[in-house]
Design a protein around this motif. Structure first.
Motif, PDB file in Angstrom:
ATOM      1  N   ASP A  33       1.278   9.273  -5.676  1.00 18.92           N
ATOM      2  CA  ASP A  33       1.546  10.654  -5.284  1.00 18.92           C
ATOM      3  C   ASP A  33       2.603  11.294  -6.182  1.00 18.92           C
ATOM      4  O   ASP A  33       2.462  12.442  -6.598  1.00 18.92           O
ATOM      5  N   GLN A  34       3.639  10.547  -6.485  1.00 17.19           N
ATOM      6  CA  GLN A  34       4.756  11.149  -7.206  1.00 17.19           C
ATOM      7  C   GLN A  34       4.577  11.161  -8.718  1.00 17.19           C
ATOM      8  O   GLN A  34       5.214  11.951  -9.398  1.00 17.19           O
ATOM      9  N   ILE A  35       3.709  10.326  -9.245  1.00 15.94           N
ATOM     10  CA  ILE A  35       3.544  10.315 -10.698  1.00 15.94           C
ATOM     11  C   ILE A  35       2.812  11.560 -11.194  1.00 15.94           C
ATOM     12  O   ILE A  35       2.986  11.983 -12.330  1.00 15.94           O
TER      13      ILE A  35
ATOM     14  N   VAL B 120       0.839  -1.206   0.000  1.00 13.87           N
ATOM     15  CA  VAL B 120       0.000   0.000   0.000  1.00 13.87           C
ATOM     16  C   VAL B 120       0.871   1.252   0.000  1.00 13.87           C
ATOM     17  O   VAL B 120       0.596   2.210  -0.738  1.00 13.87           O
ATOM     18  N   LEU B 121       1.937   1.245   0.776  1.00  9.50           N
ATOM     19  CA  LEU B 121       2.821   2.407   0.826  1.00  9.50           C
ATOM     20  C   LEU B 121       3.512   2.632  -0.521  1.00  9.50           C
ATOM     21  O   LEU B 121       3.601   3.776  -0.988  1.00  9.50           O
TER      22      LEU B 121
ATOM     23  N   PRO C  23       4.770  19.107  -5.232  1.00 10.33           N
ATOM     24  CA  PRO C  23       6.018  18.669  -4.599  1.00 10.33           C
ATOM     25  C   PRO C  23       6.010  17.157  -4.379  1.00 10.33           C
ATOM     26  O   PRO C  23       4.954  16.558  -4.148  1.00 10.33           O
ATOM     27  N   VAL C  24       7.169  16.561  -4.493  1.00 10.35           N
ATOM     28  CA  VAL C  24       7.292  15.124  -4.244  1.00 10.35           C
ATOM     29  C   VAL C  24       8.103  14.915  -2.979  1.00 10.35           C
ATOM     30  O   VAL C  24       8.861  15.787  -2.553  1.00 10.35           O
ATOM     31  N   LEU C  25       7.937  13.773  -2.404  1.00 10.75           N
ATOM     32  CA  LEU C  25       8.672  13.459  -1.187  1.00 10.75           C
ATOM     33  C   LEU C  25      10.146  13.224  -1.497  1.00 10.75           C
ATOM     34  O   LEU C  25      10.484  12.615  -2.507  1.00 10.75           O
ATOM     35  N   SER C  26      10.987  13.666  -0.608  1.00 11.82           N
ATOM     36  CA  SER C  26      12.418  13.437  -0.782  1.00 11.82           C
ATOM     37  C   SER C  26      12.729  11.975  -0.507  1.00 11.82           C
ATOM     38  O   SER C  26      11.925  11.244   0.091  1.00 11.82           O
TER      39      SER C  26
END
Length: 191
Positions: free
Chosen positions: A164-166, A156-157, A171-174
């Motif tokens: 989220d990042q696609i 799931v993560l 902003p995307v997570l580092s």
């Protein structure tokens, strides 16, 4: 020969799902995308359902091949949970890479279609079991307590991070934030 042609068709369908969405996925469009003679896709996949099924199965096979390569890598040395966290972050980065981005977009398109189609949903559920087992084996190899309980949370993560990042419009997570999230799931540690 038929298997090779179906693979070509499935790869073209995946490309179309990524570029044009589900509305752009037609037998004719797949023929054009794959460079096949008109009617080829209809010969191998009579219905749209068959076309979606071969695309979904091909997509799952490509992702599973990536996970098998990761498993082979893990078999080469001793692994700890921190090593597995690094591997998970690398897997996310690889699936977000330009060479696999279209496949990732198609993945979420297929998942959305499966949410409204019981036949596709059954395939997604079946394939997800394969991914759960592969993740469970990797967690066990890395010495993570309760691999069977942690594996679903890892899947799931990973899906959440990819989704989220696609979108890439925000902003995307580092990398350190991603690893912190994996650490929380694998070790129960906040950071």
């Amino acid at each position: 020969m038929e298997r090779d042609r179906k693979t070509v068709i499935a790869d073209a369908a995946i490309a179309l799902l990524a570029s044009a969405g589900s509305k752009g996925l037609t037998h004719r469009a797949v023929d054009a995308e794959a460079g096949l003679p008109a009617g080829s896709t209809s010969f191998y996949c009579r219905t749209r359902q068959e076309l979606l099924t071969v695309a979904l199965l091909r997509h799952a096979a490509l992702d599973m091949a990536d996970l098998q390569a990761d498993a082979h890598r893990m078999a080469q040395a001793e692994w700890r949970a921190d090593d597995f966290i690094d591997l998970l972050a690398e897997r996310v980065a690889d699936w977000l890479s330009p060479s696999k981005r279209a496949r990732l977009v198609a993945r979420f398109e297929l998942f959305m279609m499966a949410s409204r189609d019981p036949e596709l949903a059954a395939i997604v559920t079946q394939q997800r079991q394969h991914f759960l087992l592969a993740t469970e084996a990797a967690l066990s190899r890395a010495g993570v307590a309760d691999p069977a309980g942690v594996a679903p949370m890892v899947l799931v993560l990973v899906d959440a991070l990819l989704l989220d990042q696609i979108r890439a419009s925000g902003p995307v997570l580092s990398l350190s934030q991603q690893k912190a999230m994996f650490r929380m799931v694998l070790k129960g540690e906040p950071r």
